[in-house]
Design a protein around this motif. Structure first.
Motif, PDB file in Angstrom:
ATOM      1  N   MET A  20     -38.121  19.596 -15.850  1.00 48.45           N
ATOM      2  CA  MET A  20     -39.547  19.303 -15.860  1.00 48.45           C
ATOM      3  C   MET A  20     -40.046  19.095 -17.289  1.00 48.45           C
ATOM      4  N   GLU A  21     -39.614  19.935 -18.199  1.00 45.17           N
ATOM      5  CA  GLU A  21     -40.037  19.805 -19.595  1.00 45.17           C
ATOM      6  C   GLU A  21     -39.488  18.531 -20.217  1.00 45.17           C
ATOM      7  N   ALA A  22     -38.240  18.165 -19.879  1.00 44.07           N
ATOM      8  CA  ALA A  22     -37.643  16.944 -20.430  1.00 44.07           C
ATOM      9  C   ALA A  22     -38.335  15.697 -19.896  1.00 44.07           C
ATOM     10  N   VAL A  23     -38.679  15.689 -18.609  1.00 47.90           N
ATOM     11  CA  VAL A  23     -39.358  14.525 -18.020  1.00 47.90           C
ATOM     12  C   VAL A  23     -40.706  14.293 -18.697  1.00 47.90           C
ATOM     13  N   GLU A  24     -41.469  15.357 -18.895  1.00 45.81           N
ATOM     14  CA  GLU A  24     -42.767  15.206 -19.571  1.00 45.81           C
ATOM     15  C   GLU A  24     -42.575  14.751 -21.010  1.00 45.81           C
ATOM     16  N   ARG A  25     -41.562  15.266 -21.666  1.00 45.98           N
ATOM     17  CA  ARG A  25     -41.312  14.915 -23.063  1.00 45.98           C
ATOM     18  C   ARG A  25     -40.870  13.459 -23.207  1.00 45.98           C
ATOM     19  N   LEU A  26     -40.122  12.945 -22.232  1.00 50.35           N
ATOM     20  CA  LEU A  26     -39.596  11.580 -22.305  1.00 50.35           C
ATOM     21  C   LEU A  26     -40.564  10.539 -21.739  1.00 50.35           C
ATOM     22  N   LEU A  27     -41.569  10.971 -21.006  1.00 49.13           N
ATOM     23  CA  LEU A  27     -42.499  10.032 -20.386  1.00 49.13           C
ATOM     24  C   LEU A  27     -43.307   9.299 -21.451  1.00 49.13           C
ATOM     25  N   PRO A  28     -43.289   7.963 -21.431  1.00 48.05           N
ATOM     26  CA  PRO A  28     -44.086   7.212 -22.417  1.00 48.05           C
ATOM     27  C   PRO A  28     -45.568   7.568 -22.315  1.00 48.05           C
ATOM     28  N   HIS A  29     -46.290   7.407 -23.419  1.00 48.25           N
ATOM     29  CA  HIS A  29     -47.687   7.821 -23.485  1.00 48.25           C
ATOM     30  C   HIS A  29     -48.659   6.758 -22.979  1.00 48.25           C
ATOM     31  N   GLN A  30     -48.153   5.671 -22.453  1.00 44.27           N
ATOM     32  CA  GLN A  30     -49.019   4.622 -21.934  1.00 44.27           C
ATOM     33  C   GLN A  30     -49.789   5.129 -20.714  1.00 44.27           C
ATOM     34  N   LYS A  31     -51.056   4.780 -20.632  1.00 46.83           N
ATOM     35  CA  LYS A  31     -51.918   5.236 -19.536  1.00 46.83           C
ATOM     36  C   LYS A  31     -51.583   4.499 -18.244  1.00 46.83           C
ATOM     37  N   GLY A  32     -51.576   5.241 -17.142  1.00 42.08           N
ATOM     38  CA  GLY A  32     -51.447   4.624 -15.827  1.00 42.08           C
ATOM     39  C   GLY A  32     -50.032   4.380 -15.364  1.00 42.08           C
ATOM     40  N   LEU A  33     -49.019   4.966 -16.010  1.00 44.53           N
ATOM     41  CA  LEU A  33     -47.644   4.767 -15.553  1.00 44.53           C
ATOM     42  C   LEU A  33     -47.403   5.466 -14.223  1.00 44.53           C
ATOM     43  N   PHE A  34     -48.050   6.597 -14.005  1.00 45.44           N
ATOM     44  CA  PHE A  34     -47.969   7.342 -12.762  1.00 45.44           C
ATOM     45  C   PHE A  34     -49.354   7.403 -12.128  1.00 45.44           C
ATOM     46  N   PRO A  35     -49.445   7.356 -10.807  1.00 42.67           N
ATOM     47  CA  PRO A  35     -50.730   7.663 -10.169  1.00 42.67           C
ATOM     48  C   PRO A  35     -51.140   9.099 -10.467  1.00 42.67           C
ATOM     49  N   CYS A  36     -52.422   9.340 -10.428  1.00 43.37           N
ATOM     50  CA  CYS A  36     -52.948  10.661 -10.782  1.00 43.37           C
ATOM     51  C   CYS A  36     -52.401  11.737  -9.848  1.00 43.37           C
ATOM     52  N   THR A  37     -52.178  11.409  -8.594  1.00 44.29           N
ATOM     53  CA  THR A  37     -51.679  12.389  -7.631  1.00 44.29           C
ATOM     54  C   THR A  37     -50.296  12.893  -8.025  1.00 44.29           C
ATOM     55  N   ILE A  38     -49.433  12.008  -8.523  1.00 49.84           N
ATOM     56  CA  ILE A  38     -48.087  12.409  -8.931  1.00 49.84           C
ATOM     57  C   ILE A  38     -48.155  13.284 -10.180  1.00 49.84           C
ATOM     58  N   LEU A  39     -49.040  12.951 -11.097  1.00 47.93           N
ATOM     59  CA  LEU A  39     -49.183  13.787 -12.288  1.00 47.93           C
ATOM     60  C   LEU A  39     -49.652  15.194 -11.918  1.00 47.93           C
ATOM     61  N   PHE A  40     -50.556  15.297 -10.959  1.00 47.98           N
ATOM     62  CA  PHE A  40     -50.998  16.616 -10.507  1.00 47.98           C
ATOM     63  C   PHE A  40     -49.852  17.381  -9.848  1.00 47.98           C
ATOM     64  N   GLU A  41     -49.013  16.671  -9.100  1.00 53.35           N
ATOM     65  CA  GLU A  41     -47.867  17.328  -8.472  1.00 53.35           C
ATOM     66  C   GLU A  41     -46.902  17.859  -9.534  1.00 53.35           C
ATOM     67  N   MET A  42     -46.679  17.067 -10.560  1.00 54.26           N
ATOM     68  CA  MET A  42     -45.825  17.524 -11.652  1.00 54.26           C
ATOM     69  C   MET A  42     -46.428  18.738 -12.349  1.00 54.26           C
ATOM     70  N   LEU A  43     -47.749  18.745 -12.517  1.00 48.29           N
ATOM     71  CA  LEU A  43     -48.413  19.879 -13.161  1.00 48.29           C
ATOM     72  C   LEU A  43     -48.276  21.143 -12.314  1.00 48.29           C
ATOM     73  N   ARG A  44     -48.379  21.009 -11.001  1.00 53.63           N
ATOM     74  CA  ARG A  44     -48.221  22.179 -10.136  1.00 53.63           C
ATOM     75  C   ARG A  44     -46.814  22.767 -10.260  1.00 53.63           C
ATOM     76  N   PHE A  45     -45.802  21.896 -10.293  1.00 49.79           N
ATOM     77  CA  PHE A  45     -44.434  22.393 -10.453  1.00 49.79           C
ATOM     78  C   PHE A  45     -44.242  23.023 -11.832  1.00 49.79           C
ATOM     79  N   ALA A  46     -44.852  22.434 -12.845  1.00 52.56           N
ATOM     80  CA  ALA A  46     -44.735  23.002 -14.191  1.00 52.56           C
ATOM     81  C   ALA A  46     -45.342  24.398 -14.250  1.00 52.56           C
ATOM     82  N   ILE A  47     -46.480  24.586 -13.582  1.00 46.06           N
ATOM     83  CA  ILE A  47     -47.109  25.908 -13.544  1.00 46.06           C
ATOM     84  C   ILE A  47     -46.249  26.882 -12.748  1.00 46.06           C
ATOM     85  N   HIS A  48     -45.723  26.406 -11.614  1.00 45.50           N
ATOM     86  CA  HIS A  48     -44.903  27.275 -10.766  1.00 45.50           C
ATOM     87  C   HIS A  48     -43.614  27.698 -11.467  1.00 45.50           C
TER      88      HIS A  48
END
Length: 596
Positions: free
Chosen positions: A292-320
């Motif tokens: 999870m940490e590597a995916v966030e670190r490697l994800l390009p900083h361009q806006k809109g690459l992921f839908p907002c729902t997927i980013l929220f799902e990733m955030l929930r897993f990161a918190i968990h």
């Protein structure tokens, strides 16, 4: 007779043959347990060298191995028993790979493939099996096979790259890892669809015709898609995958295709593996956290690459998974940049502070909202969408019985501030406050007033004001303020209607307006009568409310004074037990004849 004799001989002979076979097999097994090189030819006079590869012994003739390995020649020339011993017992290879090297040294033909070519090349490099030491040596054969048969093909390159996981340092030192990564990057630049189909997100601008043409999958791959499927980078371990994606980010690989590959990797190693498992081992949890940490670190900083729902799902897993602060902050920042796409359910982020009941991380949501307003530089539609989003989220969390007043009030104030620059009313905020007061009926009057502190009465619709005036859950002071505000608004409306035309108008405009007013005189009178009646009703309700409040206060004071007077008369014996008459009346009834 003869038949039974022959049968006995055959049985006896069979037993002998069977015992001989079993004995030979047992000898082979015993030899294989002790020495894997039992299959090699054994000349009558030879000097052996015993190698140990991960605990497995190999006995090879010294002259044969010396002929191919410059490293062994160097060790023998040192004539140091300790160096020879350490070298022979610490061969950095898999036993199967060393067995192939031994076969090569004894003249056997090797069958190279994507599964063994890189381990063979690394071991040949370690043993110094170069052309300068011996012609047609193993290193040159392995490198030639790698360059001609492996690197031109995407699938073969990934399979070969996968075999370097256990020998990563040797593969890096020999340059084989760099060759694999460079080959994969070049192929991804020419055909980014090898990384997977990019996500369609409406935030991204439409691609130009040149981009669409450049990023189309090859016609040959489309034609033979049923016969050939590209190997997925997600089969690589995290260490190799991170090196590959990092290199792709530094080159001209389109970010949306890199993001597609990262999402597939996260789904395979985090999302899918975590579903249905209540308890995971510590090792698996740690691996998921690293992914999870590597995916966030490697994800390009361009806006809109992921839908907002997927980013929220990733955030929930990161918190968990209790990922590091940098990972969580990075995801919150990415969500904040495109918060106008989110829904109220996306903002319902469970807090990791609770294990049994579901509670929401309000502080995380507040940080995301701050990121949005700090970096937002778009049109009014985004601001309106976020203002509506915060109201909907406020309504969702208002029913949480454990939500503290301070947290709710801060959200109310944030929602009120968000809608201030838009044309939205305060009806949604009022609804959330009403739900909160309904679910928290135990609040005191002062606490209710604190909850209503962020409500802007001036931006409430007429229907909402009417509901608030009759709402028994609201504190009395708030109801009076709403009634007073409605009264003022109606008076202002009447005043505006009764005012004449502007003095700055010309005479023609005045005459024109007078004609229009004359035509609409009947309509205006009816509207004025309706407004006047409404004002009178509201004033009457307000007057009755004030009268009730004053009467309640007077009644309480009078009751208190009467009770004190009765208590004093009781102490002085002026009250009869049978009735409540005063002293003077009693005396008149008891002694009537004493007075003429």
């Amino acid at each position: 007779m003869w038949f039974s004799s022959v049968l006995a001989v055959i049985c006896c002979t069979g037993r002998r043959i069977g015992s001989i076979i079993l004995k030979n097999l047992q000898n082979m097994v015993d030899k294989s347990d002790k020495d894997v090189s039992y299959w090699l030819p054994k000349p009558k006079s030879r000097i052996d060298m015993q190698f140990h590869v991960r605990g497995v012994p190999f006995t090879l003739e010294r002259d044969i191995i010396v002929e191919k390995s410059a490293k062994i020649v160097e060790i023998l020339n040192e004539q140091s028993d300790d160096s020879i011993y350490q070298f022979l017992r610490n061969i950095p290879a898999h036993p199967k790979t060393f067995e192939l090297v031994a076969r090569f040294c004894h003249g056997f033909e090797l069958q190279m493939s994507c599964e063994n070519v890189l381990p063979l090349a690394c071991l040949a490099f370690y043993l110094g099996m170069t052309e300068s030491h011996s012609p047609n040596n193993l290193l040159s054969k392995a490198v030639t096979f790698f360059e001609q048969r492996i690197l031109p093909c995407w699938n073969e390159t990934i399979k070969a790259f996968l075999t370097t996981e256990d020998i990563i340092q040797q593969a890096v030192d020999t340059g084989l890892v760099g060759e694999c990564i460079e080959s994969l990057v070049c192929k991804a630049v020419n055909d980014p669809y090898l990384l997977g189909e990019p996500l369609v997100n409406f935030v991204n601008d439409e691609l130009s015709e040149d981009d669409e043409f450049h990023h189309k999958p090859s016609a040959r791959r489309k034609l033979f898609v049923s016969e050939w499927q590209s190997e997925d980078l997600t089969i690589l371990p995290l260490s190799l995958y991170e090196l590959t994606i990092h290199s792709m980010n530094q080159h001209a690989v389109p970010p949306r295709f890199v993001a597609a590959s990262l999402l597939k990797y996260a789904k395979k190693w985090v999302f899918c593996s975590a579903k249905g498992e209540k308890k995971m081992s510590v090792c698996k949890t740690n691996h998921q956290r690293e992914v999870m940490e590597a995916v966030e670190r490697l994800l390009p900083h361009q806006k809109g690459l992921f839908p907002c729902t997927i980013l929220f799902e990733m955030l929930r897993f990161a918190i968990h998974l209790e990922a590091n602060v940098g990972c969580r902050n990075g995801l919150e920042l990415r969500i904040g940049k495109q918060l106008d796409q989110a829904t109220a359910s996306d903002l319902l982020i469970p807090s990791r502070d609770y294990a049994k009941e579901m509670h929401y991380d309000i502080e995380c949501v507040k940080r995301i909202i701050k990121h949005f307003y700090r970096d937002y530089n778009s049109n009014m539609e985004g601001l309106t969408a976020v203002a509506r989003l915060i109201e909907e989220f406020l309504i969702e969390v208002a029913s949480d019985r454990d939500l503290e007043i301070s947290a709710f009030v801060s959200l109310v104030e944030m929602s009120s501030a968000a809608s201030m620059g838009t044309d939205r009313s305060s009806d949604g905020i009022y609804r959330a406050i009403d739900i909160y007061l309904d679910k928290h009926s135990y609040l005191t009057e002062s606490e209710k007033e604190e909850v209503c502190r962020g409500l802007d009465y001036h931006r409430m619709s007429a229907e909402t004001c009417e509901h608030a005036a009759k709402n028994q859950r609201l504190p009395l002071r708030i109801v009076v303020q709403v009634l007073f505000l409605v009264q003022l608004q109606l008076r202002d409306a009447i005043t505006r209607e009764m005012q004449g035309p502007d003095n700055r108008l010309t005479q023609d405009e005045v005459e024109k307006d007078e004609r229009e007013l004359a035509l609409n005189d009947g309509v205006q009178k009816s509207e004025m009568e309706k407004m006047s009646n409404k004002v009178m009703e509201l004033e009457k309700e307000c007057h009755m409310m004030r009268k009730e409040i004053e009467e309640g206060c007077i009644h309480m004071v009078k009751k208190e004074k009467t009770s004190m007077w009765r208590e004093m008369k009781r102490k002085f014996g002026c009250i009869n037990k049978m009735n409540n008459c005063n002293c003077q009346v009693k005396k008149k009834k008891v002694h009537p004849k004493l007075w003429p």
